[in-house]
Write a protein that holds these residues in place. Structure first.
Motif, PDB file in Angstrom:
ATOM      1  N   GLY A  63       0.785  -1.229   0.000  1.00  0.00           N
ATOM      2  CA  GLY A  63       0.000   0.000   0.000  1.00  0.00           C
ATOM      3  C   GLY A  63       0.810   1.267   0.000  1.00  0.00           C
ATOM      4  N   ASP A  64       2.064   1.234  -0.393  1.00  0.00           N
ATOM      5  CA  ASP A  64       2.861   2.449  -0.444  1.00  0.00           C
ATOM      6  C   ASP A  64       2.407   3.377  -1.557  1.00  0.00           C
ATOM      7  N   ASN A  65       1.618   2.872  -2.491  1.00  0.00           N
ATOM      8  CA  ASN A  65       1.158   3.729  -3.577  1.00  0.00           C
ATOM      9  C   ASN A  65       0.005   4.626  -3.129  1.00  0.00           C
ATOM     10  N   ASP A  66      -0.410   4.567  -1.861  1.00  0.00           N
ATOM     11  CA  ASP A  66      -1.419   5.480  -1.329  1.00  0.00           C
ATOM     12  C   ASP A  66      -0.793   6.720  -0.713  1.00  0.00           C
ATOM     13  N   LYS A  67       0.497   6.928  -0.892  1.00  0.00           N
ATOM     14  CA  LYS A  67       1.167   8.082  -0.308  1.00  0.00           C
ATOM     15  C   LYS A  67       0.693   9.394  -0.901  1.00  0.00           C
ATOM     16  N   TRP A  68       0.072   9.353  -2.087  1.00  0.00           N
ATOM     17  CA  TRP A  68      -0.420  10.590  -2.691  1.00  0.00           C
ATOM     18  C   TRP A  68      -1.472  11.230  -1.809  1.00  0.00           C
ATOM     19  N   ARG A  69      -2.159  10.442  -1.010  1.00  0.00           N
ATOM     20  CA  ARG A  69      -3.184  10.990  -0.129  1.00  0.00           C
ATOM     21  C   ARG A  69      -2.559  11.774   1.019  1.00  0.00           C
ATOM     22  N   GLN A  70      -1.324  11.439   1.368  1.00  0.00           N
ATOM     23  CA  GLN A  70      -0.642  12.096   2.467  1.00  0.00           C
ATOM     24  C   GLN A  70       0.266  13.218   1.975  1.00  0.00           C
ATOM     25  N   SER A  71       0.179  13.589   0.690  1.00  0.00           N
ATOM     26  CA  SER A  71       1.102  14.562   0.129  1.00  0.00           C
ATOM     27  C   SER A  71       0.836  15.954   0.674  1.00  0.00           C
ATOM     28  N   ASP A  72       1.845  16.787   0.591  1.00  0.00           N
ATOM     29  CA  ASP A  72       1.779  18.152   1.062  1.00  0.00           C
ATOM     30  C   ASP A  72       0.957  18.991   0.082  1.00  0.00           C
ATOM     31  N   VAL A  73       0.161  19.931   0.580  1.00  0.00           N
ATOM     32  CA  VAL A  73      -0.687  20.758  -0.274  1.00  0.00           C
ATOM     33  C   VAL A  73       0.169  21.595  -1.216  1.00  0.00           C
ATOM     34  N   ASN A  74       1.329  22.024  -0.791  1.00  0.00           N
ATOM     35  CA  ASN A  74       2.175  22.879  -1.624  1.00  0.00           C
ATOM     36  C   ASN A  74       2.687  22.147  -2.855  1.00  0.00           C
ATOM     37  N   GLY A  77      -1.282  20.785  -7.443  1.00  0.00           N
ATOM     38  CA  GLY A  77      -1.681  21.846  -8.349  1.00  0.00           C
ATOM     39  C   GLY A  77      -2.840  22.651  -7.792  1.00  0.00           C
ATOM     40  N   LYS A  78      -3.261  23.692  -8.533  1.00  0.00           N
ATOM     41  CA  LYS A  78      -4.339  24.571  -8.073  1.00  0.00           C
ATOM     42  C   LYS A  78      -5.637  23.821  -7.811  1.00  0.00           C
ATOM     43  N   ARG A  79      -6.048  23.000  -8.762  1.00  0.00           N
ATOM     44  CA  ARG A  79      -7.308  22.270  -8.594  1.00  0.00           C
ATOM     45  C   ARG A  79      -7.242  21.309  -7.425  1.00  0.00           C
ATOM     46  N   ALA A  80      -6.127  20.633  -7.300  1.00  0.00           N
ATOM     47  CA  ALA A  80      -5.989  19.665  -6.216  1.00  0.00           C
ATOM     48  C   ALA A  80      -6.015  20.373  -4.866  1.00  0.00           C
TER      49      ALA A  80
END
Length: 103
Positions: A63-74, A77-80
């Motif tokens: 499940g390391d590919n779920d790290k995108w959920r823990q990514s920093d807001v900075n 992109g704008k929409r994200a």
């Protein structure tokens, strides 16, 4: 004659996909053979890196590919960023409602 027309179409599609996979494997085998015969010092890892494939499989399973959920807001992109702020607002709103119902 016991298959429905849809089952028969799917059976034919599966047979064609199997044949396509076989041709793809044969093409890859030919490319591997060409590389092995023409390279001065052929390396197995250049053709197929089994260690890398195993690591990727482990990453997918653990499940390391779920790290995108823990990514920093900075880093987003704008929409994200907007979607993340919206999700945070929704969570905050519903957590306030839960505390009001309990209290």
């Amino acid at each position: 004659m016991s298959w429905t027309p849809n089952e028969y179409k799917l059976l034919l599609k599966g047979a064609k996909l199997r044949e396509i996979d076989e041709w793809e494997r044969m093409a890859k085998n030919a490319m591997f053979y060409r590389y092995a015969m023409n390279e001065k010092r052929p390396k197995e890892t250049k053709m197929f890196d089994a260690r890398k494939a195993r690591r990727q499989l482990e990453r997918n399973i653990t499940g390391d590919n779920d790290k995108w959920r823990q990514s920093d807001v900075n880093e987003l992109g704008k929409r994200a960023k907007g979607v993340q702020r919206f999700n945070d607002a929704i969570r905050a709103h519903f957590s306030k409602q839960e505390t009001k119902e309990k209290g």
